[in-house]
Design an enzyme around this catalytic site. Structure first.
Site, mmCIF file in Angstrom:
data_model
loop_
_atom_site.group_PDB
_atom_site.id
_atom_site.type_symbol
_atom_site.label_atom_id
_atom_site.label_comp_id
_atom_site.label_asym_id
_atom_site.label_seq_id
_atom_site.Cartn_x
_atom_site.Cartn_y
_atom_site.Cartn_z
ATOM 1 N N ASP A 9 0.834 -1.213 0.000
ATOM 2 C CA ASP A 9 0.000 0.000 0.000
ATOM 3 C C ASP A 9 0.865 1.258 0.000
ATOM 4 O OD1 ASP A 9 -2.216 1.661 0.003
ATOM 5 O OD2 ASP A 9 -2.461 1.570 2.186
ATOM 6 N N GLU A 44 0.722 -3.211 -5.040
ATOM 7 C CA GLU A 44 0.234 -1.851 -4.766
ATOM 8 C C GLU A 44 1.402 -0.930 -4.400
ATOM 9 O OE1 GLU A 44 -3.751 0.293 -2.942
ATOM 10 O OE2 GLU A 44 -3.148 -1.652 -2.131
ATOM 11 N N TYR A 128 -1.729 -8.259 -8.631
ATOM 12 C CA TYR A 128 -2.585 -7.419 -7.798
ATOM 13 C C TYR A 128 -3.933 -7.358 -8.505
ATOM 14 C CZ TYR A 128 -4.351 -3.234 -5.408
ATOM 15 O OH TYR A 128 -5.120 -2.337 -4.704
ATOM 16 N N ASP A 167 -2.146 -10.243 -3.985
ATOM 17 C CA ASP A 167 -3.424 -9.807 -3.421
ATOM 18 C C ASP A 167 -4.491 -10.147 -4.451
ATOM 19 O OD1 ASP A 167 -5.653 -8.502 -2.512
ATOM 20 O OD2 ASP A 167 -4.751 -6.502 -2.471
ATOM 21 N N ASN A 169 -7.730 -10.196 -3.829
ATOM 22 C CA ASN A 169 -8.955 -9.445 -3.549
ATOM 23 C C ASN A 169 -10.198 -10.330 -3.526
ATOM 24 O OD1 ASN A 169 -8.809 -6.635 -2.859
ATOM 25 N ND2 ASN A 169 -7.818 -6.274 -4.833
ATOM 26 N N ASP A 240 -4.944 -12.810 0.432
ATOM 27 C CA ASP A 240 -3.608 -12.911 -0.164
ATOM 28 C C ASP A 240 -3.230 -14.388 -0.207
ATOM 29 O OD1 ASP A 240 -2.517 -9.877 -0.060
ATOM 30 O OD2 ASP A 240 -3.735 -10.315 1.714
ATOM 31 N N ASP A 265 -4.409 -3.337 7.565
ATOM 32 C CA ASP A 265 -4.327 -3.542 6.130
ATOM 33 C C ASP A 265 -3.720 -4.929 5.895
ATOM 34 O OD1 ASP A 265 -5.067 -2.261 3.600
ATOM 35 O OD2 ASP A 265 -2.947 -2.354 3.109
ATOM 36 N N HIS A 266 -2.907 -5.109 4.864
ATOM 37 C CA HIS A 266 -2.373 -6.427 4.546
ATOM 38 C C HIS A 266 -1.169 -6.778 5.410
ATOM 39 C CE1 HIS A 266 -4.617 -7.066 0.720
ATOM 40 N NE2 HIS A 266 -4.640 -5.738 0.729
#
Length: 275
Positions: A9, A44, A128, A167, A169, A240, A265-266
């Site tokens: 991120d 990201e 991603y 990721d 999603n 992930d 977050d991740h």
């Protein structure tokens, strides 16, 4: 071999910002550096179209001095400083870089979402996956991406084994998120996205975490930043993944999450294989 995947991120923020969140991100980078991984995938990155600056590379080299860095960023007509992926691999290894174009809708092919490295014995793919977005406004395009991506990996798999990560999603099953009942219409847990991931696996791939850990619950890789207590309460999602060609699944010895402390977050994920 040891592999790491992490949605950072914004690598710029992680490497150059003085914010408290950036400090937490650097703690995670310290943790990753300490694993001595052979290959590190980052999603990201949010870098400019011309990639990391000299300052970025200087900082990355401090963490990862013995690694080659490959990247792909978002380019026009896609949004600036959007998405983007990066792979670092040990300089003792040799690889050929490819930036695939899937023929995906909208500007998805220009958003730096896919980076492939061909090594001697396997393909390594960092992805991603596009988010379906608020109000699921990009769900149809996301479904098309999922089909094209699955076909792309299947094509690689005909040549040599594939190790793919990133990721994705999507929380594939109800046990992959803390609150499935209230999220069936949320981006990342729609029936369409879950089916897209099922379709990917059906083409000869294995979710390495489930392969090793079965139906264990409560293990997640993402916690919402907007909810201050999401990580404290472990109200997370597992979105992930490391997936591998089914024919090499028995070479997988470890697939797990890496502790990212209090950073929401991740969190990073880890794969180890005898390959």
């Amino acid at each position: 071999m040891r592999f790491i995947s992490w949605n950072i991120d914004s690598i710029n923020a992680a490497l150059t910002s003085d914010s408290a969140r950036a400090a937490l991100s650097r703690d995670v980078l310290d943790t990753i550096a300490g694993t001595d991984a052979d290959i590190i995938a980052i999603q990201e990155t949010k870098l400019p179209s011309d990639g990391p600056s000299d300052k970025h590379m200087e900082k990355l080299t401090e963490y990862f001095p013995d690694y080659t860095v490959e990247w792909v960023s978002s380019t026009p007509p896609a949004k600036k400083g959007y998405a983007g992926t990066m792979v670092l691999y040990k300089k003792s290894m040799s690889a050929t870089k490819e930036v695939p174009k899937l023929g995906a809708p909208d500007t998805m092919d220009m958003e730096g979402r896919l980076l492939t490295l061909e090594f001697d014995k396997f393909y390594f793919v960092n992805v991603y996956t596009p988010n379906a977005g608020d109000g699921l406004k990009r769900l149809a395009e996301r479904q098309e991406w999922d089909k094209l991506y699955a076909d792309y990996l299947a094509g690689l798999d005909k040549i040599k084994p594939v190790i793919a990560c990133g990721d994705y999603n999507v929380a594939h099953e109800e046990i992959d998120l803390a609150n499935p009942d209230s999220n069936h219409m949320s981006a990342g847990f729609t029936d369409e996205e879950r089916q897209g991931f099922s379709n990917l696996l059906s083409k000869g791939f294995v979710d390495t975490f489930r392969h090793l850990h079965g139906n264990v619950e409560g293990v997640y890789s993402w916690w919402a930043q907007r909810v201050k207590t999401s990580k404290i309460n472990n109200s997370g999602w597992r979105i992930d993944y490391f997936i591998v060609s089914e024919r090499v699944k028995d070479a997988v010895t470890k697939s797990e999450m890496i502790d990212s402390g209090s950073r929401q977050d991740h969190g990073p994920i880890l794969l180890e294989m005898n390959i």
